[in-house]
Design a protein around this motif. Structure first.
Motif, PDB file in Angstrom:
ATOM      1  N   LYS A  82      -6.073   2.766  -6.825  1.00 18.24           N
ATOM      2  CA  LYS A  82      -7.360   3.547  -6.076  1.00 18.24           C
ATOM      3  C   LYS A  82      -7.068   3.837  -4.593  1.00 18.24           C
ATOM      4  O   LYS A  82      -6.630   3.075  -3.951  1.00 18.24           O
ATOM      5  N   GLU A  83      -7.588   4.970  -4.468  1.00 20.44           N
ATOM      6  CA  GLU A  83      -7.592   5.557  -3.225  1.00 20.44           C
ATOM      7  C   GLU A  83      -8.568   5.295  -2.125  1.00 20.44           C
ATOM      8  O   GLU A  83      -9.785   5.241  -2.601  1.00 20.44           O
ATOM      9  N   GLN A  84      -8.248   5.012  -0.890  1.00 25.54           N
ATOM     10  CA  GLN A  84      -9.288   5.012   0.135  1.00 25.54           C
ATOM     11  C   GLN A  84      -8.982   5.383   1.607  1.00 25.54           C
ATOM     12  O   GLN A  84      -7.715   5.239   1.728  1.00 25.54           O
ATOM     13  N   ASN A  85      -9.676   5.733   2.392  1.00 23.04           N
ATOM     14  CA  ASN A  85      -9.223   6.078   3.739  1.00 23.04           C
ATOM     15  C   ASN A  85      -9.624   4.963   4.489  1.00 23.04           C
ATOM     16  O   ASN A  85     -10.377   4.091   4.776  1.00 23.04           O
ATOM     17  N   ASP A  90       0.526  -1.190  -0.044  1.00 18.45           N
ATOM     18  CA  ASP A  90       0.013   0.090  -0.024  1.00 18.45           C
ATOM     19  C   ASP A  90       1.049   1.354   0.110  1.00 18.45           C
ATOM     20  O   ASP A  90       2.062   1.058   0.550  1.00 18.45           O
ATOM     21  N   THR A 123      -5.122   8.090   4.217  1.00 19.73           N
ATOM     22  CA  THR A 123      -5.606   7.809   2.876  1.00 19.73           C
ATOM     23  C   THR A 123      -4.454   7.020   1.992  1.00 19.73           C
ATOM     24  O   THR A 123      -3.171   7.425   2.051  1.00 19.73           O
ATOM     25  N   SER A 167      -3.124   4.169  -1.200  1.00 18.82           N
ATOM     26  CA  SER A 167      -3.517   3.936  -2.449  1.00 18.82           C
ATOM     27  C   SER A 167      -3.203   2.261  -2.768  1.00 18.82           C
ATOM     28  O   SER A 167      -2.207   2.030  -2.251  1.00 18.82           O
TER      29      SER A 167
END
Length: 511
Positions: free
Chosen positions: A393-396, A355, A387, A389
């Motif tokens: 794709k980015e996600q919190n 990540d 945050t 990646s």
């Protein structure tokens, strides 16, 4: 006559009210935190000038100077070199506090600076100023000398909180280092080169600087170096040191350590901690610990005597174009997660190896200080939003920080094996490195190669005369006797020589 009497009476009443008010303040603030006391002390003080505006520092210097103190420390002699291995000044004397020169068996004295935070005597300084000191003496602005005791120290941030038994002391107002801007005017206040209170001016040259000074004595293990030779990949380490310095060109010299970096309002924005120098004196780049990081550390000292630090529980490396190419990924910014500790908060939140940490609390992350300083202000149990990646794709993810217990346990030490190497086989002679040589290479210890015999190990490895050797088989060396004692054993039966040269760190291994 009647008018004079009224003036005297008014003055008397005003003085009585002031004294009574202070005593009430002293009683009412006894249970407050350092920050709360500061808020009460400076609640009625208006900002008079813009921090980035007028270039007149008279008011700021006058407000700060009385609350910056001179700290004198004494260390016991160790062996034949006072302040030898284990003394904090070996690592930091080229930056602050050391006097250099010839060493003797007499107790060693050093000096630095400190900043008074409360009227009852809490003073912030650097850890390396007071570490291992047998005696700490504080010289106040009125020339009084008072003994100080250590409340807490933290080598991972190079901060310390000490306390003197005094009252009604002048204090410096703590500012907000998050608001500091590159190009902003700042003052450095301290006691450089054993001079009395000295004020210098400059600008903020950069923020969030990591210069590696808190971990410079960590050499790679033999296994890490062999892995590096095979793969070209630098070892990822679980590192508790936090470096996110404010860089300034205000002149800072030995003795400024622990002193104040303030803005044009006279507000404390940093604790001076290091300089980048080839000579040990100012060459235009100084580094200060941000006060917002210091606030959390100092409160922990006051409450617990030590730092309660929270961890995400991941190891990472900074991304740039070269790192992205080696990792075969497209991202050139952020922090690439090399490993996730199974018991850590990151693992519980679902972070995985590979990540990329892109933001912390919505703020972009470009380098390790961007994350480490933020986490360094938090405690176990606190939550932080990262945050990440993953697959483009980015996600919190919300991470609950955990304490020391979440870190991986240290690896089991391998049984020592005999190397069979002797001084004769090395074919080299050594002399203790002078303070100037150690300062030049930023080394905490070492010996200089004074001669190399043709056909022997050092000659075959092209280790030249004049090179600085810092460790043999992982053991620090400061004399030829240390070298001889370190030769017989190692983890894998090989002899490993580590040191520093003009081109950086080096490590050689041979059978």
């Amino acid at each position: 006559m009647k008018k004079i009497a009224l003036i005297v009476l008014a003055a008397f009443i005003g003085g009585a009210v002031a004294i009574g008010g202070y005593k009430m303040f002293e009683r009412s603030t006894s249970g407050m935190t350092l920050a709360e006391k500061q808020n009460v002390l400076f609640a009625s003080n208006p900002v008079k000038i813009s921090s980035t505006g007028a270039v007149d520092f008279v008011q700021a210097a006058a407000a700060v100077s009385p609350a910056v103190v001179h700290i004198r420390t004494t260390f016991k002699a160790e062996g034949s070199a006072a302040g030898g291995p284990g003394s904090p000044m070996d690592m930091m004397e080229e930056f602050f506090g050391g006097r250099g020169g010839r060493r003797s068996r007499a107790p060693r004295a050093a000096s630095g600076s400190g900043v008074i935070l409360t009227p009852d005597g809490y003073i912030v300084t650097n850890n390396h100023v007071v570490d291992n000191a047998d005696k700490i003496q504080v010289v106040l602005s009125d020339r009084r000398k008072v003994e100080a005791k250590v409340i807490g120290r933290d080598p991972n941030t190079d901060l310390a909180l000490i306390k003197v038994d005094a009252s009604d002391l002048p204090v410096v107002k703590m500012g907000n280092s998050d608001n500091v801007q590159v190009g902003e005017w700042v003052l450095a206040v301290g006691f450089p080169l054993d001079l009395q209170t000295t004020v210098t001016a400059g600008i903020v040259s950069a923020k969030s600087r990591a210069i590696g000074i808190l971990n410079r004595d960590q050499q790679p293990t033999e296994e890490e170096y062999e892995e590096y030779q095979r793969t070209g990949k630098a070892p990822a380490r679980t590192n508790s040191a936090i470096e996110s310095y404010i860089q300034t060109d205000a002149a800072i010299n030995p003795g400024n350590s622990g002193g104040a970096l303030v803005n044009a309002n006279g507000e404390l924005i940093g604790i001076n901690a290091a300089i980048a120098s080839q000579t040990g004196t100012n060459e235009g780049y100084g580094f200060a610990i941000p006060v917002n990081l210091a606030k959390k550390i100092l409160e922990d000292f006051k409450k617990y005597g030590s730092v309660k630090r929270g961890y995400v529980g991941v190891t990472f490396q900074e991304l740039n174009a070269d790192a992205a190419e080696n990792l075969k990924i497209n991202d050139v910014s952020g922090l690439y997660v090399n490993d996730v500790m199974p018991e850590g908060g990151g693992a519980a939140a679902g972070i995985k190896k590979g990540d990329i940490i892109k933001k912390v609390e919505g703020r972009e992350v470009f380098a390790s200080p961007d994350l480490q300083e933020k986490i360094g202000r938090m405690s176990p149990g606190d939550k932080v939003q990262l945050t990440i990646s993953r697959d483009g794709k980015e996600q919190n993810v919300n991470v609950t920080l955990k304490g020391d217990e979440s870190l991986n346990k240290p690896k089991t030490t391998l049984a020592a094996k005999t190397t069979g190497t002797t001084m004769s086989k090395l074919g080299a002679s050594f002399a203790p490195a002078s303070p100037a040589i150690k300062a030049k290479f930023g080394a905490k210890n070492g010996v200089v190669v004074t001669a190399v015999e043709p056909g022997k190990a050092f000659d075959n490895l092209d280790i030249p005369k004049g090179l600085l050797v810092t460790s043999i088989n992982g053991k620090p060396v400061n004399s030829a006797k240390d070298v001889e004692a370190a030769l017989p054993t190692s983890k894998n039966g090989k002899t490993t020589v580590a040191g520093i040269g003009p081109n950086g760190n080096y490590t050689f291994s041979f059978n």
